[in-house]
Design an enzyme around this catalytic site. Structure first.
Site, PDB file in Angstrom:
ATOM      1  N   THR A 165       0.814  -1.209   0.000  1.00  0.00           N
ATOM      2  CA  THR A 165       0.000   0.000   0.000  1.00  0.00           C
ATOM      3  C   THR A 165       0.857   1.272   0.000  1.00  0.00           C
ATOM      4  O   THR A 165       1.852   1.344   0.702  1.00  0.00           O
ATOM      5  CB  THR A 165      -0.824  -0.004   1.307  1.00  0.00           C
ATOM      6  OG1 THR A 165      -1.475  -1.253   1.399  1.00  0.00           O
ATOM      7  CG2 THR A 165      -1.789   1.138   1.368  1.00  0.00           C
ATOM      8  N   ARG A 192     -12.199  -9.447  -1.263  1.00  0.00           N
ATOM      9  CA  ARG A 192     -11.561  -9.116   0.020  1.00  0.00           C
ATOM     10  C   ARG A 192     -11.236  -7.618   0.082  1.00  0.00           C
ATOM     11  O   ARG A 192     -10.761  -7.022  -0.879  1.00  0.00           O
ATOM     12  CB  ARG A 192     -10.288  -9.942   0.176  1.00  0.00           C
ATOM     13  CG  ARG A 192      -9.471  -9.642   1.434  1.00  0.00           C
ATOM     14  CD  ARG A 192      -8.374  -8.649   1.178  1.00  0.00           C
ATOM     15  NE  ARG A 192      -7.501  -8.452   2.331  1.00  0.00           N
ATOM     16  CZ  ARG A 192      -6.577  -7.505   2.415  1.00  0.00           C
ATOM     17  NH1 ARG A 192      -6.399  -6.669   1.402  1.00  0.00           N
ATOM     18  NH2 ARG A 192      -5.844  -7.378   3.481  1.00  0.00           N
ATOM     19  N   ASP A 195      -7.352  -2.792   4.942  1.00  0.00           N
ATOM     20  CA  ASP A 195      -7.452  -1.697   5.920  1.00  0.00           C
ATOM     21  C   ASP A 195      -7.470  -0.318   5.279  1.00  0.00           C
ATOM     22  O   ASP A 195      -7.890   0.656   5.911  1.00  0.00           O
ATOM     23  CB  ASP A 195      -6.288  -1.767   6.921  1.00  0.00           C
ATOM     24  CG  ASP A 195      -4.934  -1.698   6.214  1.00  0.00           C
ATOM     25  OD1 ASP A 195      -4.786  -2.308   5.124  1.00  0.00           O
ATOM     26  OD2 ASP A 195      -4.024  -1.044   6.741  1.00  0.00           O
ATOM     27  N   THR A 214       0.659   0.616   6.500  1.00  0.00           N
ATOM     28  CA  THR A 214       0.917  -0.402   5.483  1.00  0.00           C
ATOM     29  C   THR A 214       1.312  -1.705   6.165  1.00  0.00           C
ATOM     30  O   THR A 214       2.016  -1.688   7.176  1.00  0.00           O
ATOM     31  CB  THR A 214       2.005   0.064   4.491  1.00  0.00           C
ATOM     32  OG1 THR A 214       2.438  -1.035   3.697  1.00  0.00           O
ATOM     33  CG2 THR A 214       3.211   0.667   5.168  1.00  0.00           C
ATOM     34  N   GLY A 215       0.847  -2.805   5.604  1.00  0.00           N
ATOM     35  CA  GLY A 215       1.082  -4.122   6.197  1.00  0.00           C
ATOM     36  C   GLY A 215      -0.170  -4.956   5.982  1.00  0.00           C
ATOM     37  O   GLY A 215      -1.039  -4.586   5.180  1.00  0.00           O
ATOM     38  N   GLY A 217      -3.621  -5.922   6.165  1.00  0.00           N
ATOM     39  CA  GLY A 217      -4.735  -5.055   6.529  1.00  0.00           C
ATOM     40  C   GLY A 217      -5.611  -5.583   7.644  1.00  0.00           C
ATOM     41  O   GLY A 217      -6.096  -4.823   8.488  1.00  0.00           O
TER      42      GLY A 217
END
Ligand code: GLY
Length: 304
Positions: A165, A192, A195, A214-215, A217
Site C-alpha cells: 500500500t 476481500r 485496511d 501499510t502491512g 490489513g
C-alpha cells in the site's frame, strides 16, 4: 509551512527508481497544497497509481481469480470528510473515484460492482490495471498452488521486488489530511477488502493528526491502529513515540509487521516500521529532507 510525507509501502524497494517516483508524487502534491489540500493528496497518490512499480492502480497485485481489485481512501482532518472505494476494478485511479465520492455524494464507502458503476457514471473510463509482470507472477503463483506448494513470492507482489500500500499525509498550515491506495495482497480472495478504506484501521485524520498504515490489513482493522495513533497524539505523545507504540502494540496483539506514517498539527512527523524496508519521502516547503529516515524497530530485518 507546507509539509507532505509519502510512503511507498512496507518492504517496497528504496532503489533510486522507486524514490524518484515518490519524490515526483510529493512534488506534484506540493504544487496544489496551498490551494486545495484534498486535491493535493489526490495528486500525490495518482502519481503512484500510474506507476507500475507500486502496488496500487496499474501494476497492482492480482487476486486468486487473476483480477486486480483495489482499495483507496481519502480523509480530510479539517472537515472530517472521508471517502473510500473498495474492491474496485478496471479504473486507473481509485483515489480519484474516492475524491469524487467525497465531493459528489454524502456516502462514504462504495465497493465492488457499485464502485465500478459509480466510476463510470462519473466519467472514469474502463482501464486495464493488470501489468504483464504481475500477470506472470500470478501465473507462477497459481502453478505453485496447483503443485500443492505454498507460493514463495512476496505476499504483496509475487515479484523480485516488494511493494505494498502507498499513502501520504499532508499539512497545509491550516489542517491535516491523509490518503492511501492499494492492490491488497497476492492471491487474496475476490472481494476481500483491506485496511486502506477502513477509517481508523489503516487511515485516519483529525484536527490533531493524520495517519496512514501499510502491512497486512486485517491486523490493522482488528486493532484500529490508525485511530490508536491519533489517541496517543491527543494524549500528548510526540508522533514518533505514537507510531512506535502503535507498531509494538500491533506486533503484541497480532504478531505482524507494519509501517506507519503520521503527522501532527505542528507538522511533526512520526514514521516507523518493523520489517525490511519502508521508503518515505518527506517534503517541507517543496524541499526533500534528504537526511530523513523512518525508524526500523527491528533493525536486524533491514534489507538494502
Ligand atoms: N495493507 C494493504 C491490505 O492489506 O490490503
Amino acid at each position: 509551512m507546507e509539509i507532505i510525507a509519502v510512503h511507498g509501502g512496507l518492504d517496497t524497494s528504496r532503489d533510486r527508481q522507486f524514490m524518484e517516483v515518490l519524490e515526483e508524487a510529493a512534488q506534484q502534491g506540493y504544487k496544489l497544497l496551498a490551494t486545495d489540500r484534498v486535491q493535493a493528496m489526490e495528486a500525490v497518490i495518482r502519481v503512484l497509481e500510474d506507476s507500475p512499480k507500486f502496488n496500487c492502480g496499474y501494476g497492482s497485485i492480482l487476486n486468486l481469480d487473476g483480477e486486480v481489485e483495489m482499495d483507496a481512501a481519502i480523509v480530510d482532518g479539517v472537515t472530517n470528510r472521508f471517502a473510500a472505494i473498495a474492491a474496485i476494478r478496471l479504473v486507473n485511479n481509485p483515489i480519484s473515484v474516492a475524491r469524487r465520492l467525497m465531493e459528489k455524494t454524502e456516502q462514504v464507502i462504495v465497493a465492488g460492482d457499485g464502485a465500478v458503476k459509480f466510476a463510470r457514471q462519473q466519467g472514469f473510463p474502463e482501464a486495464n490495471c493488470v501489468s504483464e509482470e504481475q500477470l506472470d507472477a500470478w501465473q507462477k503463483a497459481k502453478e505453485s498452488l496447483a503443485r500443492g506448494e505454498t507460493p514463495t513470492q512476496n505476499l504483496f507482489t509475487g515479484l523480485e521486488y516488494h511493494a505494498d500500500t502507498v499513502g501520504c499525509v499532508v499539512w497545509d498550515g491550516k489542517g491535516l489530511g491523509a490518503a492511501s491506495s492499494t492492490g491488497g495482497f497476492s492471491l487474496k480472495m475476490p472481494g476481500r477488502v483491506g485496511d486502506t478504506p477502513c477509517l481508523g484501521g489503516g487511515i485516519f485524520a483529525s484536527p490533531t493528526s493524520a495517519t496512514v498504515c501499510t502491512g497486512v490489513g486485517e491486523a490493522f482493522i482488528e486493532t484500529l491502529t490508525a485511530k490508536y495513533v491519533d489517541e496517543q497524539i491527543v494524549s500528548g505523545l510526540h508522533p514518533q513515540q505514537a507510531v512506535e507504540f502503535a507498531l509494538r502494540r500491533l506486533a503484541d496483539l497480532k504478531g505482524t509487521e507494519g509501517g506507519i506514517l503520521t503527522m501532527d498539527a505542528e507538522g511533526r512527523i512520526g514514521s516507523a516500521f518493523n520489517a525490511g524496508r519502508f521508503p518515505v519521502v518527506f517534503l517541507v516547503n517543496g524541499k526533500v529532507q534528504k537526511d530523513f529516515k523512518p525508524v526500523n524497530l527491528k533493525p536486524e530485518l533491514t534489507l538494502n
